[in-house]
Design a protein around this motif. Structure first.
Motif, short mmCIF file in Angstrom:
data_model
loop_
_atom_site.label_atom_id
_atom_site.label_comp_id
_atom_site.label_asym_id
_atom_site.label_seq_id
_atom_site.Cartn_x
_atom_site.Cartn_y
_atom_site.Cartn_z
N PRO A 104 17.49 51.32 11.49
CA PRO A 104 17.22 51.85 12.83
C PRO A 104 18.43 51.71 13.77
O PRO A 104 18.49 52.39 14.80
N GLU A 105 19.39 50.88 13.38
CA GLU A 105 20.60 50.72 14.19
C GLU A 105 21.36 52.04 14.29
O GLU A 105 22.07 52.29 15.28
N ILE A 106 21.20 52.89 13.30
CA ILE A 106 21.89 54.18 13.29
C ILE A 106 21.00 55.28 13.84
O ILE A 106 21.46 56.18 14.53
N GLY A 107 19.74 55.19 13.54
CA GLY A 107 18.78 56.22 13.95
C GLY A 107 17.77 56.41 12.84
O GLY A 107 17.59 55.55 11.98
N ASP A 108 17.14 57.59 12.83
CA ASP A 108 16.16 57.86 11.78
C ASP A 108 16.87 58.15 10.46
O ASP A 108 18.10 58.23 10.40
N LYS A 109 16.07 58.33 9.40
CA LYS A 109 16.68 58.51 8.08
C LYS A 109 17.51 59.78 7.98
O LYS A 109 18.47 59.85 7.22
N THR A 110 17.19 60.78 8.79
CA THR A 110 18.00 62.01 8.81
C THR A 110 19.38 61.73 9.37
O THR A 110 20.39 62.20 8.82
N MET A 111 19.45 60.93 10.43
CA MET A 111 20.74 60.58 11.02
C MET A 111 21.56 59.73 10.04
O MET A 111 22.76 59.94 9.89
N VAL A 112 20.90 58.80 9.37
CA VAL A 112 21.59 57.97 8.38
C VAL A 112 22.16 58.86 7.27
O VAL A 112 23.31 58.70 6.85
N SER A 113 21.38 59.82 6.83
CA SER A 113 21.84 60.75 5.79
C SER A 113 23.06 61.53 6.27
O SER A 113 24.02 61.72 5.51
#
Length: 144
Positions: A104-113
């Protein structure tokens, strides 16, 4: 007399070390890697450690084999092309058995991808949060 003893000792050493110095197969390569790991673990990490020349010799032989093996050379080239932040993030995810939805530090799993695929960069805020979470320096995301 001492000169002959050192030559004899060197020849005995070289006959034992030959498969580690002139690596000619994947099996010898794996054995050399394991041996290097064991030697490094026993070394004291001081400049005058007697294991340092052996570490250098094994490391050089491994590097030569990797440079000559097209598949390994391509893998290394591909790995070195990965930006430091993405490489570190992938390593952290692997070590901690995480998926994109666990960051969650980066964002949702789409943002991480998107970050992992190089379509987005890690924000300063994300780097600070990840650094705090994993107990690492923020500068590690930028390399040496």
């Amino acid at each position: 007399m001492a000169q002959l003893a050192i030559v004899d000792a060197y020849q005995a050493f070289m006959s034992t070390a030959q498969p580690f110095i002139n690596i000619g197969s994947d099996e010898q390569y794996e054995t050399a890697l394991e041996t290097l790991e064991q030697v490094i673990e026993t070394a004291t990490d001081t400049p005058d450690d007697l294991m340092n020349p052996l570490i250098d010799m094994l490391s050089n032989a491994i590097e030569r084999y990797e440079a000559e093996d097209e598949e390994l050379a391509a893998f290394i080239e591909e790995a070195e092309a990965i930006p430091n932040d993405i490489a570190l993030l992938r390593t952290l995810m692997s070590q901690h058995h995480l998926t994109g939805s666990h960051l969650p530090e980066i964002g949702d799993k789409t943002m991480v991808s998107k970050v992992l695929n190089g379509k987005r960069v890690l924000s300063r805020q994300a780097i600070e949060k990840l650094s705090a979470r994993f107990g690492i320096r923020p500068g590690m995301f930028f390399g040496s």
